[in-house]
Design a protein around this motif. Structure first.
Motif, short mmCIF file in Angstrom:
data_model
loop_
_atom_site.label_atom_id
_atom_site.label_comp_id
_atom_site.label_asym_id
_atom_site.label_seq_id
_atom_site.Cartn_x
_atom_site.Cartn_y
_atom_site.Cartn_z
N VAL A 19 -25.35 -19.46 -51.50
CA VAL A 19 -25.52 -18.01 -51.45
C VAL A 19 -26.85 -17.67 -50.81
O VAL A 19 -27.89 -18.16 -51.23
N ARG A 20 -26.82 -16.81 -49.80
CA ARG A 20 -28.05 -16.40 -49.13
C ARG A 20 -28.57 -15.11 -49.75
O ARG A 20 -27.89 -14.46 -50.54
N GLY A 21 -29.76 -14.75 -49.31
CA GLY A 21 -30.36 -13.53 -49.81
C GLY A 21 -29.56 -12.29 -49.45
O GLY A 21 -29.67 -11.26 -50.11
N ASP A 22 -28.74 -12.37 -48.39
CA ASP A 22 -27.92 -11.23 -48.00
C ASP A 22 -26.61 -11.17 -48.78
O ASP A 22 -25.75 -10.32 -48.52
N GLY A 23 -26.43 -12.09 -49.73
CA GLY A 23 -25.24 -12.07 -50.57
C GLY A 23 -24.03 -12.77 -49.98
O GLY A 23 -22.97 -12.80 -50.61
N THR A 24 -24.16 -13.37 -48.80
CA THR A 24 -23.03 -14.05 -48.19
C THR A 24 -22.90 -15.47 -48.71
O THR A 24 -23.87 -16.08 -49.18
N VAL A 25 -21.70 -16.01 -48.62
CA VAL A 25 -21.43 -17.41 -48.96
C VAL A 25 -20.73 -18.06 -47.78
O VAL A 25 -20.09 -17.36 -46.97
N PRO A 26 -20.85 -19.37 -47.60
CA PRO A 26 -20.21 -20.01 -46.44
C PRO A 26 -18.69 -20.02 -46.58
O PRO A 26 -18.16 -20.25 -47.66
N LEU A 27 -17.99 -19.75 -45.49
CA LEU A 27 -16.54 -19.87 -45.49
C LEU A 27 -16.20 -21.35 -45.66
O LEU A 27 -16.73 -22.20 -44.95
N PRO A 28 -15.32 -21.69 -46.62
CA PRO A 28 -15.05 -23.11 -46.90
C PRO A 28 -14.51 -23.88 -45.69
O PRO A 28 -13.71 -23.35 -44.92
N LYS A 29 -15.00 -25.10 -45.56
CA LYS A 29 -14.53 -25.99 -44.51
C LYS A 29 -13.29 -26.73 -44.99
O LYS A 29 -13.22 -27.18 -46.13
N LEU A 30 -12.28 -26.85 -44.12
CA LEU A 30 -11.05 -27.53 -44.49
C LEU A 30 -11.26 -29.04 -44.49
O LEU A 30 -11.71 -29.62 -43.51
N GLU A 31 -10.90 -29.67 -45.60
CA GLU A 31 -10.93 -31.13 -45.64
C GLU A 31 -9.81 -31.67 -44.77
O GLU A 31 -8.67 -31.20 -44.84
N THR A 203 -12.81 -29.16 -36.43
CA THR A 203 -13.42 -28.56 -37.63
C THR A 203 -12.95 -27.13 -37.78
O THR A 203 -13.08 -26.32 -36.85
N THR A 204 -12.40 -26.82 -38.94
CA THR A 204 -11.88 -25.48 -39.20
C THR A 204 -12.39 -24.98 -40.55
O THR A 204 -12.53 -25.74 -41.50
N TYR A 205 -12.68 -23.70 -40.60
CA TYR A 205 -13.07 -23.02 -41.83
C TYR A 205 -11.95 -22.05 -42.19
O TYR A 205 -11.28 -21.51 -41.30
N ALA A 206 -11.72 -21.82 -43.48
CA ALA A 206 -10.55 -21.02 -43.83
C ALA A 206 -10.69 -20.29 -45.15
O ALA A 206 -11.31 -20.77 -46.10
N LEU A 207 -10.06 -19.12 -45.18
CA LEU A 207 -9.78 -18.39 -46.41
C LEU A 207 -8.35 -18.73 -46.79
O LEU A 207 -7.42 -18.45 -46.04
N GLN A 208 -8.18 -19.37 -47.95
CA GLN A 208 -6.85 -19.77 -48.40
C GLN A 208 -6.47 -18.98 -49.66
O GLN A 208 -7.26 -18.24 -50.22
N TYR A 209 -5.22 -19.17 -50.09
CA TYR A 209 -4.69 -18.41 -51.22
C TYR A 209 -5.54 -18.58 -52.48
O TYR A 209 -5.76 -17.63 -53.23
N LYS A 210 -6.04 -19.79 -52.70
CA LYS A 210 -6.88 -20.03 -53.89
C LYS A 210 -8.14 -19.17 -53.88
O LYS A 210 -8.70 -18.88 -54.93
N ASP A 211 -8.59 -18.79 -52.68
CA ASP A 211 -9.85 -18.06 -52.57
C ASP A 211 -9.71 -16.58 -52.95
O ASP A 211 -10.72 -15.93 -53.21
N TYR A 212 -8.48 -16.05 -52.95
CA TYR A 212 -8.32 -14.63 -53.26
C TYR A 212 -7.14 -14.33 -54.18
O TYR A 212 -7.03 -13.22 -54.71
#
Length: 294
Positions: A19-31, A203-212
């Motif tokens: 978590v950064r000072g701007d409140g953002t978090v890294p988008l998860p990287k796909l294993e 390398t891919t980053y993703a928002l998946q069903y578990k995330d929301y």
């Protein structure tokens, strides 16, 4: 010395959590550059949220006459306060069906509850020839956008609402980001079975069903959340996600202007007012993910 100790602990927490000072978090990287499928898409020990869907009420939201530029309405606290919807875009046949750039605005729609007299507000995305340029990412398809937009390039990406789908972001070798809106339960065919070149890279980053798709009650995950998500470029691309519980379903009425199709009203089938008011907040959480760019 005690202050130094506290500061070091705070820095360690930020480092570990991302978590950064701007409140953002890294988008998860796909294993293994692979989306979760079947039972791995969710939490096995979760329970289904009871939204009282057997007793639905029809609410008609009418346009207030106000139309907002995306940069005005989305970069304010409104995103955490009011629900957003892309349902009208799905009904505008022929509107960017293959994706790409178009002009958009947001219609403000309101409904006054007959019992509580409370004014409910929804913001809905619409095609608007007088609006601002943005990218549209259709469900089941992909588009490429600049990893670092230049002056005058579109700074927003919109896509249909999420109710089981995934949003993938793959940096390519050509200074682009390949975005995909992968349909829920079609992860194998729409992403996993593609070769590296089709995906856009290794390398891919993703928002998946578990995330929301879940809220947490105590130590248990509860399933029945949907999401509204969009990308915005502001000191880097960020994915903004509005997680919603007991999400309404509805249909829009569009004006007779075929090239624009501005929204006149939206009809929503809501779960019971009691459920929405006393058990769950409709907007459960908003999260901003930052997207790593090499």
């Amino acid at each position: 010395m005690e202050l130094l100790h506290i500061t070091l602990i705070a820095i360690l927490i930020v480092f570990l959590c991302g978590v950064r000072g701007d409140g953002t978090v890294p988008l998860p990287k796909l294993e293994r550059n692979t989306l979760a499928t079947l039972g791995d898409r969710g939490y096995r020990d979760s329970r289904r949220l009871d939204c009282g869907l057997w007793n639905i009420e029809l609410h008609e939201f009418r346009s207030s006459g106000h139309v907002y530029d995306p940069s005005t309405v989305l970069t304010t606290s409104n995103f955490g306060k009011y629900p957003y919807d892309n349902i009208a875009m799905n009904r505008q046949h022929g509107a960017l069906v293959n994706g790409g750039q178009g002009k958009f605005s947001f219609a403000e729609l309101k409904h006054t509850d007959s019992q509580t007299k409370k004014v409910l507000t929804v913001y809905a995305l619409q095609v608007d020839g007088t609006g601002s340029y943005a990218y549209w990412l259709p469900q089941g398809r992909s588009i490429d956008i600049p990893a670092r937009p230049k002056h005058g390039d579109a700074k927003f990406v919109f896509t249909p609402n999420f109710g089981g789908c995934s949003w993938t972001v793959t940096p390519t070798r050509y200074g682009k980001l390949r975005l995909r809106h992968v349909t829920g339960n079609n992860e194998t065919y729409e992403f996993n079975n593609l070769d590296v070149n089709q995906k856009g890279g290794a390398t891919t980053y993703a928002l998946q069903y578990k995330d929301y798709g879940y809220i947490k009650e105590g130590n248990q995950y509860v399933e029945n959340s949907h999401a509204y998500a969009y990308m915005h470029y502001n000191n880097g691309w960020k994915l903004h996600v509005q997680q919603k519980t007991c999400t309404p379903n509805g249909s829009p009425s569009l004006s007779d202007v075929p090239q624009y199709g501005k929204i006149q009203k939206l009809k929503f089938n809501y779960p019971t007012e009691t459920v929405l008011q006393t058990r769950y907040n409709q907007i459960t959480k908003t999260t901003v993910y930052r997207i790593p760019i090499p």
